[in-house]
Design a protein around this motif. Structure first.
Motif, PDB file in Angstrom:
ATOM      1  N   ASP A 131       0.824  -1.217   0.000  1.00 32.21           N
ATOM      2  CA  ASP A 131       0.000   0.000   0.000  1.00 32.21           C
ATOM      3  C   ASP A 131       0.858   1.267   0.000  1.00 32.21           C
ATOM      4  OD1 ASP A 131       1.065  -0.148   2.516  1.00 32.21           O
ATOM      5  OD2 ASP A 131      -0.849  -0.065   3.593  1.00 32.21           O
ATOM      6  N   PHE A 132       2.176   1.092   0.012  1.00 32.40           N
ATOM      7  CA  PHE A 132       3.130   2.203   0.008  1.00 32.40           C
ATOM      8  C   PHE A 132       2.990   3.109   1.229  1.00 32.40           C
ATOM      9  CE2 PHE A 132       3.098   1.700  -4.823  1.00 32.40           C
ATOM     10  CZ  PHE A 132       4.239   0.930  -4.810  1.00 32.40           C
ATOM     11  N   ALA A 133       2.357   2.593   2.281  1.00 31.52           N
ATOM     12  CA  ALA A 133       2.265   3.381   3.523  1.00 31.52           C
ATOM     13  C   ALA A 133       3.670   3.544   4.107  1.00 31.52           C
ATOM     14  CB  ALA A 133       1.361   2.669   4.518  1.00 31.52           C
ATOM     15  N   PHE A 134       3.895   4.625   4.843  1.00 35.40           N
ATOM     16  CA  PHE A 134       5.206   4.897   5.425  1.00 35.40           C
ATOM     17  C   PHE A 134       5.607   3.741   6.356  1.00 35.40           C
ATOM     18  CE2 PHE A 134       7.797   7.003   8.770  1.00 35.40           C
ATOM     19  CZ  PHE A 134       8.883   7.303   7.967  1.00 35.40           C
ATOM     20  N   PRO A 135       6.752   3.073   6.078  1.00 33.25           N
ATOM     21  CA  PRO A 135       7.104   1.864   6.838  1.00 33.25           C
ATOM     22  C   PRO A 135       7.807   2.187   8.151  1.00 33.25           C
ATOM     23  CG  PRO A 135       8.700   2.222   5.090  1.00 33.25           C
ATOM     24  CD  PRO A 135       7.735   3.369   5.019  1.00 33.25           C
ATOM     25  N   LEU A 136       7.058   2.754   9.083  1.00 29.42           N
ATOM     26  CA  LEU A 136       7.663   3.270  10.321  1.00 29.42           C
ATOM     27  C   LEU A 136       8.447   2.202  11.084  1.00 29.42           C
ATOM     28  CD1 LEU A 136       8.083   5.535  12.361  1.00 29.42           C
ATOM     29  CD2 LEU A 136       5.997   4.793  13.504  1.00 29.42           C
ATOM     30  N   GLU A 137       7.803   1.047  11.346  1.00 32.50           N
ATOM     31  CA  GLU A 137       8.465   0.050  12.196  1.00 32.50           C
ATOM     32  C   GLU A 137       9.764  -0.432  11.565  1.00 32.50           C
ATOM     33  OE1 GLU A 137       7.698  -0.313  15.217  1.00 32.50           O
ATOM     34  OE2 GLU A 137       5.916   0.930  14.963  1.00 32.50           O
ATOM     35  N   ALA A 138       9.721  -0.692  10.248  1.00 28.96           N
ATOM     36  CA  ALA A 138      10.915  -1.178   9.547  1.00 28.96           C
ATOM     37  C   ALA A 138      12.020  -0.118   9.574  1.00 28.96           C
ATOM     38  CB  ALA A 138      10.562  -1.540   8.107  1.00 28.96           C
ATOM     39  N   LEU A 139      11.625   1.132   9.440  1.00 31.06           N
ATOM     40  CA  LEU A 139      12.624   2.207   9.432  1.00 31.06           C
ATOM     41  C   LEU A 139      13.271   2.336  10.815  1.00 31.06           C
ATOM     42  CD1 LEU A 139      13.585   4.331   7.285  1.00 31.06           C
ATOM     43  CD2 LEU A 139      12.194   5.964   8.518  1.00 31.06           C
ATOM     44  N   LEU A 140      12.443   2.294  11.857  1.00 32.73           N
ATOM     45  CA  LEU A 140      12.986   2.404  13.218  1.00 32.73           C
ATOM     46  C   LEU A 140      13.941   1.246  13.495  1.00 32.73           C
ATOM     47  CD1 LEU A 140       9.819   3.450  15.293  1.00 32.73           C
ATOM     48  CD2 LEU A 140      11.646   4.914  14.412  1.00 32.73           C
ATOM     49  N   THR A 159       4.854   7.866  -4.915  1.00 38.25           N
ATOM     50  CA  THR A 159       3.638   7.219  -4.412  1.00 38.25           C
ATOM     51  C   THR A 159       2.536   8.196  -4.002  1.00 38.25           C
ATOM     52  OG1 THR A 159       4.537   7.227  -2.168  1.00 38.25           O
ATOM     53  CG2 THR A 159       4.989   5.282  -3.517  1.00 38.25           C
ATOM     54  N   GLY A 160       2.908   9.397  -3.542  1.00 35.65           N
ATOM     55  CA  GLY A 160       1.908  10.360  -3.065  1.00 35.65           C
ATOM     56  C   GLY A 160       1.502  10.134  -1.616  1.00 35.65           C
ATOM     57  N   THR A 161       2.102   9.135  -0.962  1.00 37.18           N
ATOM     58  CA  THR A 161       1.748   8.835   0.438  1.00 37.18           C
ATOM     59  C   THR A 161       2.551   9.741   1.390  1.00 37.18           C
ATOM     60  OG1 THR A 161       3.345   7.042   0.326  1.00 37.18           O
ATOM     61  CG2 THR A 161       1.047   6.443   0.067  1.00 37.18           C
ATOM     62  N   VAL A 162       2.110   9.797   2.640  1.00 40.27           N
ATOM     63  CA  VAL A 162       2.745  10.717   3.589  1.00 40.27           C
ATOM     64  C   VAL A 162       3.174   9.994   4.869  1.00 40.27           C
ATOM     65  CG1 VAL A 162       1.476  12.736   2.790  1.00 40.27           C
ATOM     66  CG2 VAL A 162       0.492  11.329   4.602  1.00 40.27           C
ATOM     67  N   ALA A 163       4.080  10.655   5.601  1.00 40.57           N
ATOM     68  CA  ALA A 163       4.420  10.226   6.962  1.00 40.57           C
ATOM     69  C   ALA A 163       3.756  11.227   7.896  1.00 40.57           C
ATOM     70  CB  ALA A 163       5.927  10.245   7.157  1.00 40.57           C
ATOM     71  N   SER A 164       3.094  10.742   8.948  1.00 37.24           N
ATOM     72  CA  SER A 164       2.412  11.672   9.866  1.00 37.24           C
ATOM     73  C   SER A 164       3.449  12.354  10.767  1.00 37.24           C
ATOM     74  CB  SER A 164       1.407  10.908  10.732  1.00 37.24           C
ATOM     75  OG  SER A 164       2.110  10.096  11.653  1.00 37.24           O
ATOM     76  N   ARG A 165       3.014  13.426  11.406  1.00 39.80           N
ATOM     77  CA  ARG A 165       3.882  14.155  12.344  1.00 39.80           C
ATOM     78  C   ARG A 165       4.390  13.213  13.445  1.00 39.80           C
ATOM     79  NH1 ARG A 165       3.985  19.733  13.261  1.00 39.80           N
ATOM     80  NH2 ARG A 165       4.475  20.405  15.354  1.00 39.80           N
ATOM     81  N   GLU A 166       3.500  12.355  13.957  1.00 33.62           N
ATOM     82  CA  GLU A 166       3.888  11.432  15.031  1.00 33.62           C
ATOM     83  C   GLU A 166       4.951  10.446  14.524  1.00 33.62           C
ATOM     84  OE1 GLU A 166       0.700  12.187  14.200  1.00 33.62           O
ATOM     85  OE2 GLU A 166       0.546  13.549  15.921  1.00 33.62           O
ATOM     86  N   GLN A 167       4.778   9.972  13.296  1.00 38.38           N
ATOM     87  CA  GLN A 167       5.753   9.033  12.737  1.00 38.38           C
ATOM     88  C   GLN A 167       7.114   9.709  12.557  1.00 38.38           C
ATOM     89  OE1 GLN A 167       3.377   7.939   9.307  1.00 38.38           O
ATOM     90  NE2 GLN A 167       2.961   5.913  10.156  1.00 38.38           N
ATOM     91  N   ILE A 168       7.083  10.942  12.071  1.00 42.74           N
ATOM     92  CA  ILE A 168       8.345  11.679  11.880  1.00 42.74           C
ATOM     93  C   ILE A 168       9.021  11.912  13.231  1.00 42.74           C
ATOM     94  CG2 ILE A 168       9.290  13.919  11.160  1.00 42.74           C
ATOM     95  CD1 ILE A 168       7.063  13.873   8.931  1.00 42.74           C
ATOM     96  N   LEU A 169       8.230  12.266  14.235  1.00 39.62           N
ATOM     97  CA  LEU A 169       8.793  12.487  15.576  1.00 39.62           C
ATOM     98  C   LEU A 169       9.420  11.205  16.123  1.00 39.62           C
ATOM     99  CD1 LEU A 169       6.130  14.885  17.122  1.00 39.62           C
ATOM    100  CD2 LEU A 169       8.594  15.331  16.915  1.00 39.62           C
TER     101      LEU A 169
END
Ligand SMILES: Cc1ncc(COP(=O)(O)O)c(C=O)c1O
Length: 358
Positions: A131-140, A159-169
Motif C-alpha cells: 500500500d506504500f504506507a510509510f514503513p515506520l516500524e521497519a525504518l525504526l 507514491t503520493g503517500t505521507v508520513a504523519s507528524r507522530e511518525q516523523i517524531l
C-alpha cells in the motif's frame, strides 16, 4: 576506447539516472512541475534586472532573510539551494563518511540514491508495503549507530503517500545521532508540515522547493530549514553562489503573490478529486495521493500506455522500475481543464493498448 582515468569506486558502481533533457512537447504530466506557469510578478521582476546586476556575484543573504520571515523561521535557519537536489547533495557531503549509513524508505525520490551512492557511505533502504504506507516500524528497526542521514519525503514521490507528524517524531527520537531530512517538496498540495519544529528538535532538517507549486523549476530554487548550528556546517560545504542572481531576484516576487499560489494549488486539488474519480470509473488501480500526481497501476502494458499517451499529446512517467512499482505509471495533476484533456487521452490510450483490468 579504454578509459585511462577512472572515477572513484563508489561512482563506478552507481546506476546512471537519465531523465529526458530535451523534447518534452505536449501536456507535461511527467515531472510533477507546475503545468501552467509561474506568477506574472516573477516575470516583472525579471524585467527589472539590469545588465550590471548580472556582472555581480549573487547576494543571497537578504533573500534568505525574506524566506525565513515568510516561513516564521530565523534567518540563520534558512539556506537557499540550487533546487532541493543541491540540498540533498550538500547533506550527503556534510554528514556521510566511509562506513556511515544513509537510510530511507523505498520507493522514493531517485536523487537520494544518486547522491548517497556517490559518497563512500552505504545506502540502506527499507521497503514500503504494497500500500506504500510509510514503513515506520521497519525504518525504526533499521536505525544503527552508523546511521548518519535519514530521508523521508512527505508527500513521497512517486507514491503520493505521507508520513504523519507522530511518525516523523518517532524517527527523530530513535535517531538523535542522525540528521533527519523531511523533504516537503509537495507540501502545498498536502498542507501539513513539520517546519515549525525546526530548531526545537536538534536533528530535524526540512526541505522545500520552488519547483512545484510556485512554478519555478527552471530557475532551480530550493531551501533547507535547519537549526542554526547545523546550517554553519552546511554553509561550509555549499558554494556561496550556487543560487544565481536571476533566481534570487525572482523569489521575493513569487512569495509576494500568495493569491497566484493559492489559485494554482486550489486548481490542482480540485483536479485531483476529478482525476481520482475518473481513474475509479476506468477501473485503473491507484494509490491515495496527497501530492500533485497520482501513481496508477497499468500492469504489463505500462510502456505501451506511456507511448500511447505520448502520441495523444500527454507526457506521463513510467515508474515501473522503481522498487515495488512493477507496471506503475505516475501522472502529474495540473488544472481541471488539463486533467479533462488527460482523462480523454487516458480512455483512448487504454482502448488502444487493449488494456484489461487485472
Ligand atoms: C520528493 C522530491 N524532492 C525533491 C525534488 C527536487 O526538487 P528540485 O526541483 O527543487 O530540485 C523532487 C522533484 O521531483 C521530488 O520529487
Amino acid at each position: 576506447m579504454v578509459d585511462t582515468v577512472l572515477p572513484r569506486l563508489a561512482v563506478q558502481r552507481m546506476h546512471a539516472y537519465h531523465p529526458p533533457l530535451s523534447g518534452r512537447q505536449g501536456l507535461r504530466l511527467d515531472f510533477n512541475e507546475n503545468t501552467v506557469a509561474c506568477s506574472p510578478r516573477v516575470l516583472e521582476a525579471l524585467g527589472r534586472i539590469a545588465a550590471s546586476d548580472l556582472a555581480k556575484y549573487p547576494e543571497r543573504a537578504q533573500v534568505e532573510a525574506r524566506v525565513a520571515q515568510h516561513l516564521g523561521l530565523e534567518p540563520e535557519q534558512v539556506l537557499l539551494t540550487n533546487g532541493v537536489d543541491e540540498a540533498i547533495h550538500v547533506l550527503c557531503q556534510t554528514f556521510l563518511d566511509r562506513g556511515d549509513e544513509f537510510l530511507f524508505p523505498t520507493p522514493t525520490y531517485s536523487m537520494y540514491e544518486v547522491y548517497g551512492s556517490s559518497t563512500d557511505a552505504m545506502v540502506k533502504t527499507v521497503s514500503s508495503g504494497e500500500d506504500f504506507a510509510f514503513p515506520l516500524e521497519a525504518l525504526l528497526a533499521a536505525v544503527t549507530p552508523e546511521t548518519k542521514l535519514i530521508a523521508i519525503a512527505s508527500p513521497n514521490s512517486p507514491t503520493g503517500t505521507v508520513a504523519s507528524r507522530e511518525q516523523i517524531l518517532a524517527v527523530l527520537e530513535r535517531a538523535p545521532h542522525a540528521a533527519v531530512l523531511v523533504d516537503e517538496a509537495y507540501y502545498h498540495f498536502y498542507g501539513q508540515t513539520v517546519i515549525d519544529l525546526v530548531g526545537r528538535v536538534p536533528n530535524l532538517v526540512v526541505a522545500r522547493t520552488f519547483s512545484k507549486a510556485y512554478g519555478l523549476a527552471g530557475l532551480r530554487l530550493g531551501m533547507l530549514a535547519a537549526p542554526a548550528g547545523m546550517q554553519q556546517w552546511l554553509r561550509t560545504v555549499i558554494s556561496p553562489y550556487s543560487v544565481n542572481s536571476l533566481a534570487l531576484a525572482c523569489l521575493p516576487a513569487a512569495l509576494d503573490d500568495e493569491a497566484y499560489l493559492q489559485w494554482y494549488v486550489g486548481e490542482v486539488k480540485a483536479a485531483r478529486v476529478e482525476m481520482v474519480d475518473c481513474l475509479r470509473r476506468l477501473g485503473v488501480p491507484q494509490w491515495p495521493t496527497q501530492a500533485n500526481f497520482v501513481l496508477v497501476k497499468i500492469g504489463s502494458r505500462h510502456a505501451e500506455f506511456v507511448q500511447a499517451m505520448h502520441r495523444l499529446g500527454v507526457l506521463t512517467r513510467d515508474r515501473s522500475k522503481d522498487p515495488g512499482c512493477a507496471g506503475c505509471v505516475r501522472i502529474t495533476v495540473g488544472t481541471r481543464e488539463q486533467m479533462r484533456q488527460a482523462a480523454t487521452a487516458m480512455s483512448e490510450a487504454l482502448i488502444e493498448i487493449r488494456w484489461e483490468r487485472a
